[in-house]
Design a protein around this motif. Sequence first.
Motif, PDB file in Angstrom:
ATOM      1  N   ILE A 103       0.853  -1.193   0.000  1.00 51.70           N
ATOM      2  CA  ILE A 103       0.000   0.000   0.000  1.00 51.70           C
ATOM      3  C   ILE A 103       0.883   1.236   0.000  1.00 51.70           C
ATOM      4  O   ILE A 103       1.847   1.327   0.767  1.00 51.70           O
ATOM      5  CB  ILE A 103      -0.953   0.002   1.207  1.00 51.70           C
ATOM      6  N   LEU A 104       0.532   2.179  -0.859  1.00 49.59           N
ATOM      7  CA  LEU A 104       1.227   3.461  -0.969  1.00 49.59           C
ATOM      8  C   LEU A 104       0.337   4.555  -0.391  1.00 49.59           C
ATOM      9  O   LEU A 104      -0.847   4.629  -0.721  1.00 49.59           O
ATOM     10  CB  LEU A 104       1.516   3.761  -2.438  1.00 49.59           C
ATOM     11  N   GLY A 105       0.889   5.404   0.461  1.00 56.41           N
ATOM     12  CA  GLY A 105       0.158   6.546   0.990  1.00 56.41           C
ATOM     13  C   GLY A 105      -0.237   6.441   2.440  1.00 56.41           C
ATOM     14  O   GLY A 105      -0.647   7.438   3.042  1.00 56.41           O
ATOM     15  N   LYS A 106      -0.088   5.249   3.040  1.00 58.93           N
ATOM     16  CA  LYS A 106      -0.382   5.087   4.466  1.00 58.93           C
ATOM     17  C   LYS A 106      -0.025   3.675   4.892  1.00 58.93           C
ATOM     18  O   LYS A 106       0.299   2.818   4.063  1.00 58.93           O
ATOM     19  CB  LYS A 106      -1.862   5.343   4.766  1.00 58.93           C
ATOM     20  N   ILE A 107      -0.062   3.422   6.202  1.00 64.88           N
ATOM     21  CA  ILE A 107      -0.106   2.067   6.728  1.00 64.88           C
ATOM     22  C   ILE A 107      -1.341   1.972   7.613  1.00 64.88           C
ATOM     23  O   ILE A 107      -1.822   2.981   8.137  1.00 64.88           O
ATOM     24  CB  ILE A 107       1.164   1.678   7.505  1.00 64.88           C
ATOM     25  N   VAL A 108      -1.863   0.771   7.753  1.00 67.66           N
ATOM     26  CA  VAL A 108      -3.104   0.569   8.494  1.00 67.66           C
ATOM     27  C   VAL A 108      -2.775   0.204   9.938  1.00 67.66           C
ATOM     28  O   VAL A 108      -2.207  -0.862  10.211  1.00 67.66           O
ATOM     29  CB  VAL A 108      -3.967  -0.525   7.852  1.00 67.66           C
ATOM     30  N   VAL A 109      -3.107   1.111  10.850  1.00 72.73           N
ATOM     31  CA  VAL A 109      -2.948   0.894  12.281  1.00 72.73           C
ATOM     32  C   VAL A 109      -4.334   0.965  12.911  1.00 72.73           C
ATOM     33  O   VAL A 109      -5.018   1.986  12.762  1.00 72.73           O
ATOM     34  CB  VAL A 109      -2.012   1.942  12.913  1.00 72.73           C
ATOM     35  N   PRO A 110      -4.802  -0.085  13.588  1.00 68.33           N
ATOM     36  CA  PRO A 110      -6.169  -0.101  14.113  1.00 68.33           C
ATOM     37  C   PRO A 110      -6.476   1.108  14.987  1.00 68.33           C
ATOM     38  O   PRO A 110      -5.706   1.464  15.889  1.00 68.33           O
ATOM     39  CB  PRO A 110      -6.219  -1.401  14.929  1.00 68.33           C
TER      40      PRO A 110
ATOM     41  N   SER B 297      -3.563   8.629  11.698  1.00 66.41           N
ATOM     42  CA  SER B 297      -2.434   9.542  11.562  1.00 66.41           C
ATOM     43  C   SER B 297      -1.205   8.873  10.954  1.00 66.41           C
ATOM     44  O   SER B 297      -0.168   9.530  10.780  1.00 66.41           O
ATOM     45  CB  SER B 297      -2.060  10.132  12.925  1.00 66.41           C
ATOM     46  N   PHE B 298      -1.308   7.596  10.599  1.00 68.48           N
ATOM     47  CA  PHE B 298      -0.186   6.899   9.985  1.00 68.48           C
ATOM     48  C   PHE B 298      -0.344   6.946   8.469  1.00 68.48           C
ATOM     49  O   PHE B 298      -0.489   5.935   7.799  1.00 68.48           O
ATOM     50  CB  PHE B 298      -0.101   5.462  10.504  1.00 68.48           C
ATOM     51  N   ARG B 299      -0.347   8.171   7.945  1.00 62.35           N
ATOM     52  CA  ARG B 299      -0.626   8.410   6.544  1.00 62.35           C
ATOM     53  C   ARG B 299       0.403   9.390   6.001  1.00 62.35           C
ATOM     54  O   ARG B 299       1.294   9.855   6.704  1.00 62.35           O
ATOM     55  CB  ARG B 299      -2.041   8.935   6.334  1.00 62.35           C
TER      56      ARG B 299
END
Length: 209
Positions: free
Chosen positions: A162-169, A173-175
Motif C-alpha cells: 500500500i502506498l500513501g499510508k499504513i493501516v494501524v487499528p 495519523s499513519f498516513r
Amino acid sequence: MVKAAELLGHWNFDEGSGAISKDQSGNGCDGKIHGAPKRVPGVAGEALRFASNEDFVDFGRPVIPERDFTISLWVNCDDVEKQFFLGQYRYAHPQRLDLAIREGCVRIQIDELLDSPKRVQPGRWHHLAYTRAGDAVMVYLDGQVINAGVLPAAVIQTENLILGKIVVPGQDSFRFTGMLDELKIWDAALPATAVLAEYQSILPPESGS
C-alpha cells in the motif's frame, strides 16, 4: 555470480485520470487508487498528491520480496514530522515493513527500526532508495548513502503493498500528506552506482504543490 536485479513494478502515475495506477514494468501489478489523491505535476510527468488517510493506492498483492530488494521513489512531504508512505504491513506483526519520514529522518522498519540522520526538508523533492542484500540494508537520499544497518526479519508476504499510508487499528495519523512519484521495486539490491543513476535520470523541480 551476482544475480541481476529484475524490475518487479514501476508506477509513474501518468495516467491523467481514473482510479488505476498502471504498472509500467509489464508485470501487471496495477494499483487501485482510493480516496481522491490529486494528479499534479511531478518530477517526470504527473505525481499523486495525498491529503488524508482516505488517500492511498492498494496494489492488490505483496510486491516487496521477503529478503533481497530495492525500493526507489521520489517524495515531497508537506511536513517532515510523521509521514508514512509505503507499507507491506500488518500491525504488530514481526515481519511488517513500512517506510516513513520521522522528524526529518528517513526510516525503514522491518520489525526493527533503522533511522537516518535528519536530512529531509519539507516542500522539496527528494529521491529515496532502500536496498537489502540478505540482512544488510542501505538507505540513500538523493543518490548518496545516508545510513546502513542490519534488519534480519523477512518481509511479510500475506499483506498487500500500500502506498500513501499504513493501516494501524483505530488510528488515522499513519498516513502521508504530500506528493509521491516514480515508484520502482526490484528483486535484488542495486549497486550504489545504479541507485545514483536512478537519481540522476530525473532533474526534479525545486519545489511543487
